[in-house]
Scaffold this motif. Sequence first.
Motif, PDB file in Angstrom:
ATOM      1  N   LEU A 109       0.834  -1.195   0.000  1.00 41.66           N
ATOM      2  CA  LEU A 109       0.000   0.000   0.000  1.00 41.66           C
ATOM      3  C   LEU A 109       0.873   1.252   0.000  1.00 41.66           C
ATOM      4  N   ILE A 110       0.330   2.336  -0.542  1.00 37.08           N
ATOM      5  CA  ILE A 110       1.048   3.617  -0.557  1.00 37.08           C
ATOM      6  C   ILE A 110       0.542   4.437   0.631  1.00 37.08           C
ATOM      7  N   PRO A 111       1.390   4.662   1.637  1.00 38.74           N
ATOM      8  CA  PRO A 111       0.926   5.242   2.908  1.00 38.74           C
ATOM      9  C   PRO A 111       0.208   6.573   2.778  1.00 38.74           C
ATOM     10  N   ASN A 130      -5.821   3.487  -2.906  1.00 35.51           N
ATOM     11  CA  ASN A 130      -5.050   2.248  -2.856  1.00 35.51           C
ATOM     12  C   ASN A 130      -5.841   1.068  -3.414  1.00 35.51           C
ATOM     13  N   ILE A 131      -7.111   0.996  -3.073  1.00 38.53           N
ATOM     14  CA  ILE A 131      -7.938  -0.128  -3.533  1.00 38.53           C
ATOM     15  C   ILE A 131      -8.099  -0.103  -5.048  1.00 38.53           C
ATOM     16  N   THR A 182     -12.999   5.348   3.294  1.00 44.12           N
ATOM     17  CA  THR A 182     -12.181   5.260   2.076  1.00 44.12           C
ATOM     18  C   THR A 182     -11.335   6.515   1.853  1.00 44.12           C
ATOM     19  N   ARG A 183     -11.660   7.621   2.533  1.00 42.23           N
ATOM     20  CA  ARG A 183     -10.926   8.874   2.334  1.00 42.23           C
ATOM     21  C   ARG A 183      -9.805   9.068   3.354  1.00 42.23           C
ATOM     22  N   THR A 184      -9.635   8.099   4.247  1.00 39.38           N
ATOM     23  CA  THR A 184      -8.537   8.149   5.218  1.00 39.38           C
ATOM     24  C   THR A 184      -7.229   7.739   4.552  1.00 39.38           C
ATOM     25  N   GLU A 185      -6.145   8.457   4.846  1.00 36.17           N
ATOM     26  CA  GLU A 185      -4.843   8.048   4.336  1.00 36.17           C
ATOM     27  C   GLU A 185      -4.418   6.751   5.021  1.00 36.17           C
TER      28      GLU A 185
END
Length: 509
Positions: A88-90, A97-98, A132-135
């Motif tokens: 995953l890209i942090p 990411n998904i 889904t909008r959380t880093e």
Amino acid sequence: MRLTIEGIGKDFPGVTALDSASFEILPGETHALMGENGAGKSTLIKIITGLYRPDRGRLLVDGKPVDFHSPRDAIAAGISAVHQERNLIPRFTVGENIMIERPPTRNGVVDFDKVHAEARKFLDMIDPTIDTRTEVRHLSVAQMQIVEIAKALSLEAQVLLLDEPTASITGHEADALFAVVRRLRDEGKAIVFVSHKLEEVMAISDRVTVLRDGRIAAAGRPIAEMDRGKIVSAMIGREERVAEMGKRDIDRSKTVLEAKGLGTSFGHRDISFQLHKGEILGLYGLVGAGRTELARALIGDAKITAGELRLNGQAVTIPDVPTAIRRHKLGYISEDRKAEGLILTHPIRSNIAISVWRRIASGLGLISRASERKVVEPLVAKLEVKTPSIEQAVGKLSGGNQQKVSIAKWLAAGVEILIIDEPTVGIDIKTKTAIHELIGEITREGLSVLLISSDMPEMITLADRILVMNDFALTGTIENSRRYEPMSREIMGFIHADTEPCAAAAAHG
């Protein structure tokens, strides 16, 4: 889609990872792939998904040879995977990411609203609570694992490979994943399921293939013909050995750590419990219950906002992690040993000795390798770390040996209380038994352990008492009878009870 593995071989310097591996994965089945750490499972998955090229043999899709040069080649052929290593890209959001492989666009530009809407669909299959909008960098290890699974599901592949998908998640999330796996199987997809948890394999799989030392020990056997004993025997070449915990004396008259009405900056409230000398105190809960966050607050990595923390009867304030270690002899083994607990590129010697550098430094502040070896070599021998030398890079050790190095680091530091978070994630059956016995041994020597585990059989095997946490509050404390069925029912009863701080937690101390 039918996937055939035909005579696959793969060599690395000094070792043959796979030797003539052959079996077939059929559409409409869940096919378990079993084996100890180092048996070749992950290597095989990396070959199937294009990360590695085989040195010998070939892959066939529906009877036709394929040659994957990259993961994108495998994805294009209808194969996707959830690997043990997170990809995953942090600083990207969960949704980004998904959907990163197939982002929806409008007029040639990524449509981010649709990205999140599509990601939501796949995430809801496992855990609808993750935004889904959380880093991704703000997620827990378990939540990252769930995002990895949703990412693989988004590719809608015909063959889905799941490498230890439940290693960091608890029963509730695993059940949701298994429901998705069964649905995909019923739709004609092929699922390859890699897990060290035999109960999961027996419950979810149609057939099983076992690797031992890079060779096939059992190929495509119907799960109905196998039992736990047969699978373990195929994996390790002998019968399973149960952990010998030995006689342990717990001094209930001596409380080494006590929490009294603690609140934390993470949102815990009214947390009260006692840990006694020589005790293994379990802390069990679902993902997101607040267990790891509580551990971090105890070691000074987050703020305690209310209540009192007492060590050996004295009220203390722990402002940071170095103070916890040096002044209060309180250590913590992270659930993410590769990212937080160990320096993978450094040798065993420095990974263990780092905790005592201040103590062994010369008057000029210099640290000699000889002084490090004096500390490290006895611990490596005592814990039976399998390595050619203490100069071996930790990243080249198996998961079980990495965990032994983590424990050795804290034994070197002379801690008296050790918080161990998910001690056997991704570790095979034989090594898990060794880690369990090691935890028992260090408590016999006087250490006290606060054990966090999402593996209920492990919790019931190891803990003397079990605290149950839900929504950042304790909901129950249980004396461990070590009888699995009644204990698991009682634990899950507290998990699903209304979340109220449990006054009984302190009373059971």
